[in-house]
Design an enzyme around this catalytic site. Structure first.
Site, PDB file in Angstrom:
ATOM      1  N   SER A 108      44.505   4.350 -13.794  1.00 56.61           N
ATOM      2  CA  SER A 108      43.138   4.832 -14.059  1.00 56.61           C
ATOM      3  C   SER A 108      42.434   3.971 -15.113  1.00 56.61           C
ATOM      4  O   SER A 108      41.216   3.792 -15.053  1.00 56.61           O
ATOM      5  CB  SER A 108      43.148   6.304 -14.467  1.00 56.61           C
ATOM      6  OG  SER A 108      43.663   6.478 -15.762  1.00 56.61           O
ATOM      7  N   ASN A 109      43.182   3.434 -16.060  1.00 59.12           N
ATOM      8  CA  ASN A 109      42.551   2.509 -17.015  1.00 59.12           C
ATOM      9  C   ASN A 109      42.148   1.211 -16.324  1.00 59.12           C
ATOM     10  O   ASN A 109      41.095   0.639 -16.623  1.00 59.12           O
ATOM     11  CB  ASN A 109      43.467   2.235 -18.209  1.00 59.12           C
ATOM     12  CG  ASN A 109      43.399   3.348 -19.226  1.00 59.12           C
ATOM     13  OD1 ASN A 109      42.426   3.467 -19.971  1.00 59.12           O
ATOM     14  ND2 ASN A 109      44.429   4.189 -19.257  1.00 59.12           N
ATOM     15  N   ARG A 127      65.472  -9.902 -19.730  1.00 59.77           N
ATOM     16  CA  ARG A 127      64.076  -9.592 -20.034  1.00 59.77           C
ATOM     17  C   ARG A 127      63.247 -10.853 -20.273  1.00 59.77           C
ATOM     18  O   ARG A 127      62.101 -10.937 -19.846  1.00 59.77           O
ATOM     19  CB  ARG A 127      64.018  -8.676 -21.263  1.00 59.77           C
ATOM     20  CG  ARG A 127      62.737  -7.900 -21.333  1.00 59.77           C
ATOM     21  CD  ARG A 127      62.732  -6.995 -22.535  1.00 59.77           C
ATOM     22  NE  ARG A 127      62.252  -7.707 -23.705  1.00 59.77           N
ATOM     23  CZ  ARG A 127      62.144  -7.171 -24.917  1.00 59.77           C
ATOM     24  NH1 ARG A 127      62.516  -5.938 -25.119  1.00 59.77           N
ATOM     25  NH2 ARG A 127      61.674  -7.876 -25.911  1.00 59.77           N
ATOM     26  N   ARG A 148      56.808  -1.322 -19.983  1.00 63.79           N
ATOM     27  CA  ARG A 148      57.881  -2.227 -20.421  1.00 63.79           C
ATOM     28  C   ARG A 148      57.501  -2.814 -21.769  1.00 63.79           C
ATOM     29  O   ARG A 148      56.315  -3.016 -22.047  1.00 63.79           O
ATOM     30  CB  ARG A 148      58.062  -3.381 -19.428  1.00 63.79           C
ATOM     31  CG  ARG A 148      58.706  -3.001 -18.132  1.00 63.79           C
ATOM     32  CD  ARG A 148      58.852  -4.217 -17.246  1.00 63.79           C
ATOM     33  NE  ARG A 148      59.704  -5.246 -17.829  1.00 63.79           N
ATOM     34  CZ  ARG A 148      61.020  -5.324 -17.651  1.00 63.79           C
ATOM     35  NH1 ARG A 148      61.641  -4.446 -16.905  1.00 63.79           N
ATOM     36  NH2 ARG A 148      61.722  -6.290 -18.214  1.00 63.79           N
ATOM     37  N   ASN A 175      46.586  -3.477 -25.445  1.00 60.55           N
ATOM     38  CA  ASN A 175      47.209  -2.287 -24.881  1.00 60.55           C
ATOM     39  C   ASN A 175      46.378  -1.062 -25.243  1.00 60.55           C
ATOM     40  O   ASN A 175      45.693  -1.050 -26.269  1.00 60.55           O
ATOM     41  CB  ASN A 175      48.626  -2.120 -25.446  1.00 60.55           C
ATOM     42  CG  ASN A 175      49.348  -0.923 -24.855  1.00 60.55           C
ATOM     43  OD1 ASN A 175      49.270  -0.675 -23.640  1.00 60.55           O
ATOM     44  ND2 ASN A 175      50.036  -0.164 -25.678  1.00 60.55           N
ATOM     45  N   HIS A 220      46.786   3.104 -25.912  1.00 58.60           N
ATOM     46  CA  HIS A 220      47.834   4.081 -26.204  1.00 58.60           C
ATOM     47  C   HIS A 220      47.199   5.443 -26.455  1.00 58.60           C
ATOM     48  O   HIS A 220      46.182   5.537 -27.151  1.00 58.60           O
ATOM     49  CB  HIS A 220      48.635   3.631 -27.434  1.00 58.60           C
ATOM     50  CG  HIS A 220      49.765   4.545 -27.763  1.00 58.60           C
ATOM     51  ND1 HIS A 220      50.974   4.509 -27.083  1.00 58.60           N
ATOM     52  CD2 HIS A 220      49.874   5.543 -28.673  1.00 58.60           C
ATOM     53  CE1 HIS A 220      51.772   5.450 -27.576  1.00 58.60           C
ATOM     54  NE2 HIS A 220      51.130   6.087 -28.533  1.00 58.60           N
ATOM     55  N   GLU A 222      56.237  -5.643 -32.183  1.00 60.78           N
ATOM     56  CA  GLU A 222      56.642  -4.260 -32.475  1.00 60.78           C
ATOM     57  C   GLU A 222      55.958  -3.300 -31.508  1.00 60.78           C
ATOM     58  O   GLU A 222      54.791  -3.491 -31.165  1.00 60.78           O
ATOM     59  CB  GLU A 222      56.223  -3.862 -33.883  1.00 60.78           C
ATOM     60  CG  GLU A 222      56.882  -4.627 -34.988  1.00 60.78           C
ATOM     61  CD  GLU A 222      56.074  -4.442 -36.264  1.00 60.78           C
ATOM     62  OE1 GLU A 222      56.117  -3.342 -36.839  1.00 60.78           O
ATOM     63  OE2 GLU A 222      55.366  -5.385 -36.639  1.00 60.78           O
ATOM     64  N   LEU A 223      56.635  -2.235 -31.164  1.00 63.06           N
ATOM     65  CA  LEU A 223      56.102  -1.281 -30.191  1.00 63.06           C
ATOM     66  C   LEU A 223      54.869  -0.553 -30.742  1.00 63.06           C
ATOM     67  O   LEU A 223      54.954   0.082 -31.797  1.00 63.06           O
ATOM     68  CB  LEU A 223      57.192  -0.262 -29.833  1.00 63.06           C
ATOM     69  CG  LEU A 223      56.753   0.856 -28.882  1.00 63.06           C
ATOM     70  CD1 LEU A 223      56.427   0.302 -27.502  1.00 63.06           C
ATOM     71  CD2 LEU A 223      57.822   1.930 -28.806  1.00 63.06           C
ATOM     72  N   GLU A 271      40.141   6.935 -23.467  1.00 67.65           N
ATOM     73  CA  GLU A 271      40.780   5.642 -23.135  1.00 67.65           C
ATOM     74  C   GLU A 271      39.867   4.847 -22.216  1.00 67.65           C
ATOM     75  O   GLU A 271      39.628   3.652 -22.414  1.00 67.65           O
ATOM     76  CB  GLU A 271      42.127   5.855 -22.438  1.00 67.65           C
ATOM     77  CG  GLU A 271      43.180   6.523 -23.293  1.00 67.65           C
ATOM     78  CD  GLU A 271      44.500   6.672 -22.543  1.00 67.65           C
ATOM     79  OE1 GLU A 271      44.861   5.776 -21.760  1.00 67.65           O
ATOM     80  OE2 GLU A 271      45.171   7.708 -22.727  1.00 67.65           O
TER      81      GLU A 271
END
Ligand code: GRF
Length: 203
Positions: free
Chosen positions: A14-15, A66, A92, A108, A110, A144-145, A175
């Site tokens: 949807s984003n 990875r 991921r 990103n 969130h 970093e996450l 968002e």
């Protein structure tokens, strides 16, 4: 700045749709050059096809580790002359090969007001913590996450009778509003990263 975008997705998209819509209606001066997924069944791939956008499915299982997978993603995006990578529900972690190929060029979205509630199920974390306000964050991606420099945030009130579903739905609206706007700001240029801050220079 190179205005060719890639969107990386794992799910409903949807984003991605919000970004496509912003491009179509010219609120965002950019081209979605390619949509890449780690899941062949991601419904977002269909949205991309309907919009006439090239899709790529890369199965992580076909790569030894990875880094090899991230190198394959980076190569596919570079071959299409992508300038900015938009993670849109891509489930991921992003490793060094991809970060180094697109330094400060990966965004990103969130579903919380970071640095609160990073990681999975941010809306459930917010409800279980009992916060009165949560929201959405668009940030640059680093190693970093969910911790890179914040570009835009929007607050959403948590209501007494909210469920994960109702809160998620209201956060998702934000968002969809701030992600295209953040992409626009990044493409516009005139910003720097100072420490952990995304700083727009006065114009
Ligand atoms: C969104 O809530 C986003 O914040 C999170 O994953 C979800 C993706 O939703 N990173 P969609 O695939 O864009 O609909």
């Amino acid at each position: 700045m190179n205005r060719r975008l890639a969107a990386l997705i794992s799910g409903r998209g949807s984003n991605l749709q919000a970004i496509i819509d912003a491009v179509t209606t010219r609120r965002l001066d950019a081209t979605v050059a390619v949509v890449l997924s780690n899941r062949s069944a991601a419904p977002g791939l269909q949205r991309a096809r309907e919009a006439g956008i090239e899709t790529i499915y890369l199965s992580p299982r076909e790569y030894p580790d990875r880094d090899a997978y991230d190198r394959a993603i980076a190569g596919a995006l570079q071959a299409r002359e992508v300038g900015l990578v938009c993670l849109a529900g891509f489930m991921r972690l992003i490793g060094r090969p991809l970060l180094d190929a697109f330094p400060n060029r990966i965004l990103n979205v969130h579903p919380s007001l970071l640095p609160a509630f990073p990681g999975l199920e941010a809306q459930r974390q917010a409800l279980e913590h009992g916060v009165r306000v949560s929201g959405a964050t668009v940030h640059l991606v680093n190693a970093e996450l969910d911790a890179g420099p914040i570009i835009l945030q929007a607050a959403v009130l948590v209501l007494p009778d909210d469920s994960v579903e109702t809160l998620s739905a209201r956060i998702l609206e934000e968002e969809h509003r701030i992600y295209p706007e953040a992409i626009r700001l990044v493409l516009e240029g005139g910003w720097v990263v100072e420490g952990r801050r995304f700083v727009r220079r006065a114009r």
